[in-house]
Design an enzyme around this catalytic site. Structure first.
Site, PDB file in Angstrom:
ATOM      1  N   GLY A 212       0.829  -1.208   0.000  1.00  6.37           N
ATOM      2  CA  GLY A 212       0.000   0.000   0.000  1.00  6.37           C
ATOM      3  C   GLY A 212       0.855   1.245   0.000  1.00  6.37           C
ATOM      4  O   GLY A 212       2.064   1.173  -0.220  1.00  6.37           O
ATOM      5  N   ASN A 213       0.243   2.373   0.232  1.00  2.10           N
ATOM      6  CA  ASN A 213       1.003   3.618   0.300  1.00  2.10           C
ATOM      7  C   ASN A 213       0.364   4.567   1.316  1.00  2.10           C
ATOM      8  O   ASN A 213      -0.666   4.262   1.890  1.00  2.10           O
ATOM      9  CB  ASN A 213       1.114   4.273  -1.079  1.00  2.10           C
ATOM     10  N   ARG A 214       0.997   5.695   1.523  1.00  3.99           N
ATOM     11  CA  ARG A 214       0.608   6.582   2.626  1.00  3.99           C
ATOM     12  C   ARG A 214      -0.476   7.597   2.276  1.00  3.99           C
ATOM     13  O   ARG A 214      -0.736   8.501   3.049  1.00  3.99           O
ATOM     14  CB  ARG A 214       1.834   7.376   3.100  1.00  3.99           C
ATOM     15  N   SER A 215      -1.089   7.487   1.121  1.00  5.75           N
ATOM     16  CA  SER A 215      -2.076   8.514   0.761  1.00  5.75           C
ATOM     17  C   SER A 215      -3.247   8.526   1.740  1.00  5.75           C
ATOM     18  O   SER A 215      -3.829   7.488   2.039  1.00  5.75           O
ATOM     19  CB  SER A 215      -2.590   8.256  -0.646  1.00  5.75           C
TER      20      SER A 215
END
Ligand code: CTP
Length: 415
Positions: A212-215
Site C-alpha cells: 500500500g502507500n501513505r495517501s
C-alpha cells in the site's frame, strides 16, 4: 446572523470566549449555551458580558419561553466549540438532557462541531462512530487539529483555532451544510460531470497482506467536495477510504465507488469517465502488484528465507486516460507526488512527468518530510501537458482544490 454557540466541558472551553468575540466583532448576534461542565471551566458572566445575552445551561431555567425549542428554532447557525467526546456521544444518540442537547434536536439550521479531546478519546471507535453518525446526518464535524494537548502529550485532538472555526462555520452557513470548506461563489461546474479518484490502492500479496502507500485521500476528497459545491455531478472513486471520510460527499449527493486494487480503480474510473467532462486522478496508484496472489496466507517457515515477491507493472491509469480520451473534449488531470533528487528538482520531475503522461493539467506537489501525505495543507504547481506552469496554489487542501478547479474551468472554456 443569529448564531447559537454551544460550549461543552473541556479545557479548550476558554477558546470559545475568543470565538465568541470574533463572531460578535463580525456583527453576529451570539447566544451562548454552555453545558454545566463547561461552566466549571469558564464562568457564565464571561459569556454574558461578551455576548450581551443571558446564559443558562438547564432546560428548567426560563421555562416560560420554552427555550429548549425556541433557541434551536431561532438560530441561523449552531456552532459547538469545543465539542467533547461526551457531547458528541449525546448528540449522536439524540439525548436531550440539558439545554444544549435539546437545542441540537430542535435546530434545523446548519450545525458545525469542533471537537477537542485527548488523542486516545478522539481515536476511540466509539467517538469515531459518533462522528460518522453525526456527519451522515449532515452535521459538519471538523477534524481536530494536531498539536500539544493539555499535558505534555501531542497528537490529533486540539481544538482548531477560533479563526478557523469561525471561517468554516460561516462558510457552512453561507452555503453547503456538510461541506468541508469554502462554498463557491458561483456554480461554475453546474451541468459538468466529473470523476475524482482519491486514496491509495492496495495490491494483495496474499489474503491478509498487501502493498500500500501513505495517501490519506484528503486532497482527492477536497477536490470532490469543491466540485460538488461548484455544482458538478461528482463520482468519487475511493481507494480504501473510511466510510466516515466519504460520508459528507455521499450526503451532498455525490456517487462514491469504493475500490481496493489498481485494477478495480482502473475499471471504476474508466466506467465513470465514459460520460465525464473532467477526470482527476488524485489517487496514489500502486505502480506494481505481485505477479501471483496465492489464495491462502503465506506461512513463515522457521529458519527458511521467505520466497521473494515477484512484482509486475500496473497499467498507468492516467496515461491511458490521456491517450484514450474516452469522451471528446474531456479534461484529464493528474497529480505528481515528487521528492526531488540529485537528477532534478520537484518541478523538473513534475514537468517531465507532464510531458510523459500527456494529461492536460498536472498538479505537482512536494511530498516527504511531513509534506503532502496526511497533512491538512498542500502546495502545488500546476503545469500543462507541455510542462509549462499555468497556476500555483498553496493553503488548505480545499483552497488548493478550488485553485485547481479554477485552472480546469479555464481549460474547459478554452481560455
Ligand atoms: N497514476 C496512475 N496509474 C499508475 C500510477 C500513477 O494513474 N499506475 C497517476 C496518479 O493518480 C497521479 C499520477 O499518475 O495522478 C502520477 O503519480 P505518481 O505516483 O507521481 O507517478 P508515477 O507514474 O508513479 O511515477 P514515478 O513513480 O516514477 O514518480
Amino acid at each position: 446572523m443569529r448564531i447559537l454557540l454551544g460550549v461543552s466541558g473541556g479545557i479548550a472551553a476558554y477558546k470559545a470566549v475568543l470565538l465568541l468575540r470574533l463572531l460578535r466583532e463580525q456583527g453576529h448576534a451570539v447566544r451562548v449555551v454552555p453545558t454545566a461542565s463547561a461552566l466549571r471551566f469558564v464562568g457564565a458572566p464571561t459569556f454574558e458580558a461578551l455576548s450581551g445575552e443571558p446564559v443558562t445551561s438547564e432546560v428548567f431555567d426560563d421555562v416560560e419561553h420554552v427555550q429548549h425549542v425556541a433557541l434551536g428554532q431561532g438560530a441561523d447557525l449552531v456552532v459547538v466549540a469545543p465539542a467533547t467526546a461526551d457531547l458528541l456521544s449525546r448528540a449522536a444518540t439524540g439525548r436531550a438532557d440539558d439545554l444544549l442537547t435539546s437545542t441540537l434536536l430542535a435546530a434545523r439550521c446548519p450545525v458545525v462541531m469542533a471537537p477537542a479531546m485527548h488523542t486516545e478519546m478522539w481515536q476511540h471507535p466509539a467517538t469515531q462512530a459518533n462522528v460518522a453518525t453525526l456527519r451522515e446526518r449532515g452535521v459538519h464535524v471538523m477534524d481536530p487539529a494536531s498539536g500539544r494537548l493539555t499535558g505534555t502529550d501531542t497528537g490529533p485532538g486540539r481544538l482548531p483555532e477560533p479563526e478557523e472555526i469561525a471561517r468554516v462555520a460561516l462558510e457552512v452557513a453561507a452555503g453547503s451544510a456538510g461541506s468541508t470548506a469554502t462554498p463557491a461563489a458561483v456554480a461554475d461546474l453546474a451541468g459538468r460531470r466529473v470523476v475524482v479518484s482519491a486514496g491509495g490502492t492496495r495490491e494483495a500479496i496474499d489474503p491478509v497482506r498487501f502493498i500500500g502507500n501513505r495517501s490519506s485521500g484528503k486532497q482527492g476528497l477536497a477536490l470532490a467536495q469543491a466540485a460538488r459545491d461548484r455544482g458538478a455531478d461528482v463520482v468519487l472513486v475511493a481507494a480504501n477510504l473510511e466510510r466516515a471520510a466519504t460520508a459528507p460527499l455521499r450526503a451532498a449527493g455525490a456517487e462514491v465507488v469504493d475500490v481496493e486494487s489498481t485494477a478495480q480503480l482502473r475499471d471504476a474510473v474508466r466506467a465513470a469517465a465514459a460520460d465525464a467532462d473532467v477526470v482527476v486522478m488524485a489517487a496514489a496508484v500502486a505502480d506494481f502488484r505481485p505477479a501471483r496472489t496465492p489464495g491462502a496466507k503465506i506461512k513463515k517457515v522457521p529458519g527458511q528465507a521467505p520466497a521473494p515477491v515477484e512484482l509486475v507493472e500496473n497499467p498507468d491509469v492516467l496515461a491511458e486516460l490521456a491517450r484514450d480520451r474516452l469522451r471528446p473534449g474531456q479534461v484529464v488531470v493528474g497529480f505528481a507526488a515528487e521528492t526531488g533528487d540529485e537528477t532534478g528538482s520537484v518541478l523538473e520531475h513534475g514537468r517531465a512527468k507532464a510531458r510523459r503522461k500527456g494529461a492536460d493539467l498536472l498538479a505537482v506537489n512536494a511530498v516527504g518530510a511531513g509534506r503532502g501525505f496526511g497533512a491538512d495543507t498542500n502546495e502545488v504547481t500546476v503545469v500543462d501537458a507541455a510542462g509549462d506552469v499555468v497556476a500555483g496554489a498553496r493553503g488548505t487542501k480545499r483552497e488548493v482544490a478550488d485553485a485547481l478547479w479554477d485552472a480546469v474551468t479555464k481549460v474547459l472554456s478554452g481560455i
